[in-house]
Design a protein around this motif. Structure first.
Motif, PDB file in Angstrom:
ATOM      1  N   ASN A 234    -120.009  16.997   6.780  1.00 53.27           N
ATOM      2  CA  ASN A 234    -120.806  15.908   7.353  1.00 53.27           C
ATOM      3  C   ASN A 234    -120.247  14.543   6.988  1.00 53.27           C
ATOM      4  N   ASN A 235    -118.937  14.424   6.974  1.00 54.05           N
ATOM      5  CA  ASN A 235    -118.299  13.163   6.607  1.00 54.05           C
ATOM      6  C   ASN A 235    -118.467  12.139   7.723  1.00 54.05           C
ATOM      7  N   THR A 236    -118.839  10.926   7.360  1.00 54.82           N
ATOM      8  CA  THR A 236    -119.072   9.850   8.317  1.00 54.82           C
ATOM      9  C   THR A 236    -117.847   9.561   9.171  1.00 54.82           C
ATOM     10  N   LEU A 237    -116.660   9.633   8.593  1.00 56.12           N
ATOM     11  CA  LEU A 237    -115.440   9.344   9.344  1.00 56.12           C
ATOM     12  C   LEU A 237    -115.176  10.373  10.436  1.00 56.12           C
ATOM     13  N   LEU A 238    -115.668  11.585  10.250  1.00 53.54           N
ATOM     14  CA  LEU A 238    -115.393  12.661  11.195  1.00 53.54           C
ATOM     15  C   LEU A 238    -116.525  12.894  12.190  1.00 53.54           C
ATOM     16  N   LYS A 239    -117.684  12.298  11.939  1.00 54.49           N
ATOM     17  CA  LYS A 239    -118.815  12.466  12.849  1.00 54.49           C
ATOM     18  C   LYS A 239    -118.450  11.916  14.219  1.00 54.49           C
ATOM     19  N   GLY A 240    -118.834  12.623  15.237  1.00 51.06           N
ATOM     20  CA  GLY A 240    -118.574  12.187  16.603  1.00 51.06           C
ATOM     21  C   GLY A 240    -117.232  12.655  17.145  1.00 51.06           C
ATOM     22  N   LEU A 241    -116.407  13.251  16.293  1.00 51.62           N
ATOM     23  CA  LEU A 241    -115.139  13.780  16.771  1.00 51.62           C
ATOM     24  C   LEU A 241    -115.357  15.157  17.389  1.00 51.62           C
ATOM     25  N   SER A 242    -114.589  15.448  18.404  1.00 50.37           N
ATOM     26  CA  SER A 242    -114.648  16.771  19.029  1.00 50.37           C
ATOM     27  C   SER A 242    -113.964  17.783  18.116  1.00 50.37           C
ATOM     28  N   ASP A 243    -114.190  19.066  18.385  1.00 47.08           N
ATOM     29  CA  ASP A 243    -113.521  20.104  17.601  1.00 47.08           C
ATOM     30  C   ASP A 243    -112.007  19.946  17.685  1.00 47.08           C
ATOM     31  N   GLN A 244    -111.511  19.602  18.852  1.00 49.69           N
ATOM     32  CA  GLN A 244    -110.062  19.422  19.031  1.00 49.69           C
ATOM     33  C   GLN A 244    -109.556  18.265  18.166  1.00 49.69           C
ATOM     34  N   GLN A 245    -110.303  17.176  18.120  1.00 47.12           N
ATOM     35  CA  GLN A 245    -109.904  16.029  17.298  1.00 47.12           C
ATOM     36  C   GLN A 245    -109.953  16.370  15.812  1.00 47.12           C
ATOM     37  N   ILE A 246    -110.970  17.127  15.404  1.00 48.61           N
ATOM     38  CA  ILE A 246    -111.059  17.545  13.997  1.00 48.61           C
ATOM     39  C   ILE A 246    -109.884  18.456  13.659  1.00 48.61           C
ATOM     40  N   GLU A 247    -109.496  19.323  14.576  1.00 45.24           N
ATOM     41  CA  GLU A 247    -108.327  20.191  14.362  1.00 45.24           C
ATOM     42  C   GLU A 247    -107.058  19.353  14.182  1.00 45.24           C
ATOM     43  N   GLN A 248    -106.943  18.255  14.933  1.00 46.02           N
ATOM     44  CA  GLN A 248    -105.779  17.373  14.784  1.00 46.02           C
ATOM     45  C   GLN A 248    -105.773  16.723  13.402  1.00 46.02           C
ATOM     46  N   VAL A 249    -106.935  16.309  12.931  1.00 42.21           N
ATOM     47  CA  VAL A 249    -107.043  15.748  11.584  1.00 42.21           C
ATOM     48  C   VAL A 249    -106.710  16.836  10.567  1.00 42.21           C
ATOM     49  N   ARG A 250    -107.230  18.029  10.786  1.00 38.65           N
ATOM     50  CA  ARG A 250    -106.981  19.158   9.884  1.00 38.65           C
ATOM     51  C   ARG A 250    -105.490  19.433   9.738  1.00 38.65           C
ATOM     52  N   ASP A 251    -104.755  19.281  10.825  1.00 40.01           N
ATOM     53  CA  ASP A 251    -103.313  19.553  10.799  1.00 40.01           C
ATOM     54  C   ASP A 251    -102.561  18.663   9.807  1.00 40.01           C
TER      55      ASP A 251
END
Length: 92
Positions: free
Chosen positions: A14-31
Motif C-alpha cells: 500500500n505504498n503511496t508512490l505505487l497507488k494508482g499504478l496499473s499492474d503492468q506499471q507495477i511490474e515495470q517498477v518491479r523489474d
C-alpha cells in the motif's frame, strides 16, 4: 539471480508512490527493484546525501533521525512502518 517480490506482495505494501499504478506499471517498477536486507542500527540514507534510489520498507520499521547541525545531537523525528518509503525527495 536477484530475488524480486511478487506483484501481490508489492501491492499489499500500500505504498503511496505505487497507488494508482496499473499492474503492468507495477511490474515495470518491479523489474528495476532490488531487495536489500538492512540490519537493526544500520543507516540507510543520510540527510544531505545525493541519491537516485527510493527505499520501500517491506518488513519492520525504520527510525528517522535528525542530527542538529550546531550541537551534533540526534533527534527522533518518526518511525516509519512497512509500506512507507524513504528517499523519494532526493529524486527531485
Amino acid at each position: 539471480m536477484d530475488q524480486k517480490p511478487d506483484l501481490q506482495s508489492i501491492k499489499a505494501l500500500n505504498n503511496t508512490l505505487l497507488k494508482g499504478l496499473s499492474d503492468q506499471q507495477i511490474e515495470q517498477v518491479r523489474d528495476i527493484m532490488q531487495l536489500i536486507k538492512v540490519d537493526k542500527g544500520d543507516m540507510i540514507i543520510k540527510e544531505g546525501d545525493v541519491s537516485d534510489e527510493v527505499y520501500i520498507i517491506q518488513n519492520g520499521e525504520v527510525d528517522v533521525i535528525k542530527k542538529e547541525h550546531d550541537s551534533g545531537e540526534h533527534y527522533h523525528l518518526a518511525t516509519l512502518p512497512a509500506g512507507e518509503s524513504i528517499g523519494e525527495v532526493s529524486l527531485l
